[in-house]
Design an enzyme around this catalytic site. Structure first.
Site, PDB file in Angstrom:
ATOM      1  N   LYS A   1      10.829  -9.646   0.459  1.00 43.94           N
ATOM      2  CA  LYS A   1      10.113 -10.854   0.873  1.00 43.94           C
ATOM      3  C   LYS A   1       9.689 -11.550  -0.412  1.00 43.94           C
ATOM      4  CE  LYS A   1       5.921 -12.797   2.647  1.00 43.94           C
ATOM      5  NZ  LYS A   1       5.665 -13.456   1.349  1.00 43.94           N
TER       6      LYS A   1
ATOM      7  N   GLY B   1      -4.294  -7.762   1.790  1.00 45.85           N
ATOM      8  CA  GLY B   1      -2.869  -7.796   2.139  1.00 45.85           C
ATOM      9  C   GLY B   1      -2.291  -6.401   2.288  1.00 45.85           C
TER      10      GLY B   1
ATOM     11  N   GLU C   1       0.073  -1.313  -4.077  1.00 46.68           N
ATOM     12  CA  GLU C   1      -0.766  -1.249  -5.283  1.00 46.68           C
ATOM     13  C   GLU C   1      -1.652  -2.473  -5.166  1.00 46.68           C
ATOM     14  OE1 GLU C   1      -1.919  -2.751  -8.247  1.00 46.68           O
ATOM     15  OE2 GLU C   1      -0.065  -2.564  -9.405  1.00 46.68           O
TER      16      GLU C   1
ATOM     17  N   CYS D   1      -3.201  -6.243 -13.022  1.00 48.03           N
ATOM     18  CA  CYS D   1      -3.890  -5.297 -12.137  1.00 48.03           C
ATOM     19  C   CYS D   1      -4.696  -4.285 -12.930  1.00 48.03           C
ATOM     20  CB  CYS D   1      -2.914  -4.608 -11.194  1.00 48.03           C
ATOM     21  SG  CYS D   1      -1.368  -4.165 -11.964  1.00 48.03           S
TER      22      CYS D   1
END
Lengths: 532, 532
Positions: free
Chosen positions: B184, B245, B265, B302
């Site tokens: 996606k 999400g 993650e 992150c």
């Protein structure tokens, strides 16, 4: 040796409430003394608090110390002697001989994980040395290994009161990994559980470990099981049992604020495919072997074959006839407890009532309800009926199986591709059969954890190459095994140490590699020390 | 090179509906041509049907064939040349230099997994040879290895439009394992995605692989993401993004009739602990390093440190002052897209309004909304406030951090023990500091996947010993890494072959061991062939 009927929280017998339950001898229906206290939510909390406190010590033990602990548990279980076997037999209906074998397996598993620890490479140590001169950016020193997750909750299974219960494979592998264990004892064999828990407690004390490294909570209520999974200190769950039970635990674990891994081994039909040449050459031998695999242990193995496929014709008919006689000759046997017998009777009735399914054979003797017996059963149907009746893919736990006649090899393949996840799938075939069976085997590889040629699925070896797992609903996590040395991997996660000085590193990651572990150093597998 | 604005299903550009979306240049707010078609549920189905069909071929490819495929993808990406970098820069606001580095990382990851495949031992081959004479029961021949799970859905991340997107680490590791991939594409960089997908398609064609081994679905709607996860043919999910999400995908996966693994993650604050000696000796140096780690890439990593703990006193004050000046000197930077900037502004406002939290510093320049800028920010507070305000444990994605003053080492340890799961945790300390820091490091080992001494968490090495993972909510599965060679293990499960003749076994499990894999044979790690 006596039984106090209490739970063990960090080595201390505890009973917090007044509600009790009893074990029953399934052979007679007789209630067995003593009464066992039902654990309550404060017990769950106390056991997990103790486990959490113990983890601070236990996680720092060396692999050798944990190996010694496991070996000591094995010794303490053996030291319980015959009374353990007698009580286990009374609580499960399993014969003494089987329990001697199961005790051997239990002790063997503990010793096998001790070996895994003494060898040590399971922790998957990886070292990338610093490259300070590298451009455009230097590489830091990186060292990674598997470390224990934290307190683990294990649910004892009724069908292996020793090998999959209090000190069974889940407990042995979790302790090996360095995780304290809280066992929910199975309510069918609380006396067996209490004695084995005592053995674990004595081993922990003898090894100087904190008592909280192990607790046994007794209880019979579903809400208590859910409370164990939902307790915030529980970090992973091991379970062997029904699909419904496993799914409930999985959903409880996933609905936590912090979801945790659940390793539930749940439900498998262990299909067998009989190819034409094999049927032609050895239909009698296969029927005899299948009889044993379906009815041994009163069919109460998770690898019992519940679906047998073959292509219609005279050889299939000869096999069917031989299997029919074989099932008729098997006497009913005592099941583990009344609940399992009730479930068996319901599943059998459902199968018998399924349109297009006919009873093929039943034991010549009727089953006695007072001795919790199950009557061996076999049904027959067509592949077309199998495709149209999804309930035929529901496990029948007990001495029963369904023979399914296909019209050709294409229909066998189609059946294989329509199977839900399985622990095992078996094919019987001659070399000529197998030359054409590639697509069938490939379809089975998608759905099963273990593929067997010309054998039977029951009898699960405890060894490095065993995989006792499979796609859902066989288990909740197809990537891990419940049996064999790889089972230890369920209870650990990698931690990477960056720029740590030698002395601050776990010994497994130090330059010298004193235990001679196989490690991945700069991408190469080696047992060498660093700098050599 | 032009863009067609369509999805790629098994190599074919497809647009099934009429709804479209656009990318925007965050530096200017300018809408970028062309319009991209929104994927619909029939596209999800078509992509996964193609992936399933391709899997039948792809799972049988040799490790070498898959290595060649990955290497070819790398070449095809490089062959896209500067236009790819220009489009990625326009769609992400990331500077060209950073994207050159990121392209190198993307290509390097593909080549690293090719190396892993050529070496081959990752599949954890295990062989227990038959012991036909063993008593009481013979042992069958058992051979086990890791095999691919099936079609995998990968969600592209916005913050690495190359390295964690269409042909990023998740895709590279899943293809390496033998799993077809449906990506996606992230709606912020659909043009970049389209071109990279074209490169993957060309590589598949050049290697003679079925086109369904890879599809790219473009789309911006959450329900389309959920449809991908819920599609029955999806067997695992890779995701990098927000906690909200990732949790939504996890819940979708767990509510399926067949739950599947989700490797998300999600969210990490990457706490840093500054010990007294380190602050005394190098408060200026730490402040300078921290500034870079917090603000590089406009704080959109992150592993950006979002919490910095130290013990109050003159050295802490000196550090705070130096960091204050450092943050003031950093110019606002353009964020990846407007949604991320809005989220940053909201998180910043929430933090500023938290009782007991004071703004310490902000960039001397104001952020321009038209160029999607974020203003670097720092706050200060006390450990006691941190304990009382759980929102301080919510990630602020962007160039911001919170300095937290503790009163003593005990309070630092307490703070460490109260942290939720993290990708990383860092400690700065002198050897003397570290001699007393055992309990702090042990607490951090419980919550983090990577522990760093005297460094900064940003800059994640792609290597065998890297672990980029951690307890929830850093990831949904602490046992696996998203970066480094071990990432391949996410997409495979063991299968055991019992009593298989040599010719019916995968080559990795045959006696001869032609590739010289490290295998576990009868419990011993060896590269030897069997019978030698």
């Amino acid at each position: 040796m006596s039984l106090h009927g209490k739970s063990f929280i960090a080595g201390v017998p505890v009973v917090s409430g007044t509600d009790t339950f009893y074990a029953f001898d399934p052979r007679t229906g007789e209630k067995l003394e003593p009464a066992f206290g039902e654990s309550r939510s404060e017990d769950v909390n106390a056991a997990l608090q103790s486990a959490e406190a113990a983890f601070e010590v236990f996680r720092k033990t060396s692999a050798t110390e944990r190996a010694t602990f496991l070996e000591r548990i094995a010794e303490e279980i053996l030291a319980l002697g015959d009374p353990l076997l007698q009580r286990a037999s009374a609580e499960s209906g399993l014969p003494q001989d089987r329990l001697i074998g199961e005790r051997g397996r239990t002790v063997g598993q503990l010793r096998l994980f001790a070996e895994v620890l003494r060898e040590g490479s399971w922790c998957d140590a990886r070292i990338d040395v610093a490259l300070p001169e590298r451009t455009p950016l230097p590489r830091p020193d990186l060292r990674r290994m598997l470390l224990p997750l934290g307190p683990v909750t294990v649910f004892g299974a009724s069908n292996f009161p020793l090998a999959f219960s209090v000190a069974g494979g889940d407990t042995a592998s979790a302790l090996a990994a360095g995780c304290p264990v809280v066992v929910k004892g199975h309510p069918a064999h609380p006396g067996t559980s209490e004695w084995v828990a005592g053995a674990v407690n004595r081993a922990a004390a003898a090894c100087g470990l904190p008592a909280g490294v192990f607790s046994l909570l007794q209880g019979s209520r579903p809400e208590f099981a859910i409370a164990l999974v939902k307790h915030p200190l529980t970090q992973a769950v091991g379970f062997t049992g029904s699909h419904r039970g496993g799914r409930a635990l999985l959903e409880a674990a996933n609905s936590r604020p912090q979801p945790i891994p659940v390793f539930a081994e749940m439900s498998s039909l262990n299909p067998i495919f009989l190819l034409p040449g094999a049927l032609r050459q050895k239909s009698q031998e296969i029927a005899a072997g299948l009889k044993v695999s379906v009815t041994a242990g009163v069919g109460q193995f998770c690898t019992k074959p519940g679906l047998v496929f073959g292509i219609g014709g005279p050889d299939w008919d000869a096999f069917t006839e031989a299997f029919q006689s074989a099932i008729r000759s098997v006497a009913p046997g005592t099941m583990l407890h009344r609940g399992i017998r009730e479930q068996y009777c319901q599943s059998a009735a459902r199968t018998s009532q399924t349109p297009g399914v006919a009873l093929l054979a039943q034991s010549d003797s009727e089953a006695e309800e007072t001795s919790t017996q199950a009557r061996p059963l076999a049904w027959k149907t067509s592949a077309q009926t199998f495709f149209g009746q999804p309930t035929l893919q529901e496990e029948i736990f007990g001495p029963a199986t369904v023979l399914i006649e296909a019209c050709d090899l294409g229909e066998l393949r189609l059946a294989a591709s329509k199977l839900s996840g399985q622990l095992t799938a078996t094919v019987h075939g001659t070399p000529e059969d197998l030359a054409d069976a590639g697509p069938l085997l490939e379809a089975l590889e998608r759905v099963a954890g273990r593929l067997i040629l010309n054998g039977f699925p029951t009898g699960v070896e405890v060894s490095p190459a065993m995989h006792h797992g499979g796609p859902y609903p066989a288990t909740t996590d197809s990537r891990f095994t419940a049996v064999g040395t790889a089972a230890i991997q369920r209870w650990a996660r990698p931690v990477c140490f960056q720029n740590f000085p030698e002395t601050a590193l776990p010994v497994e990651l130090r330059n010298g590699n004193p235990a001679g572990l196989m490690r991945t150093v700069n991408g190469k597998l080696t047992r060498d020390a660093l700098g050599q």
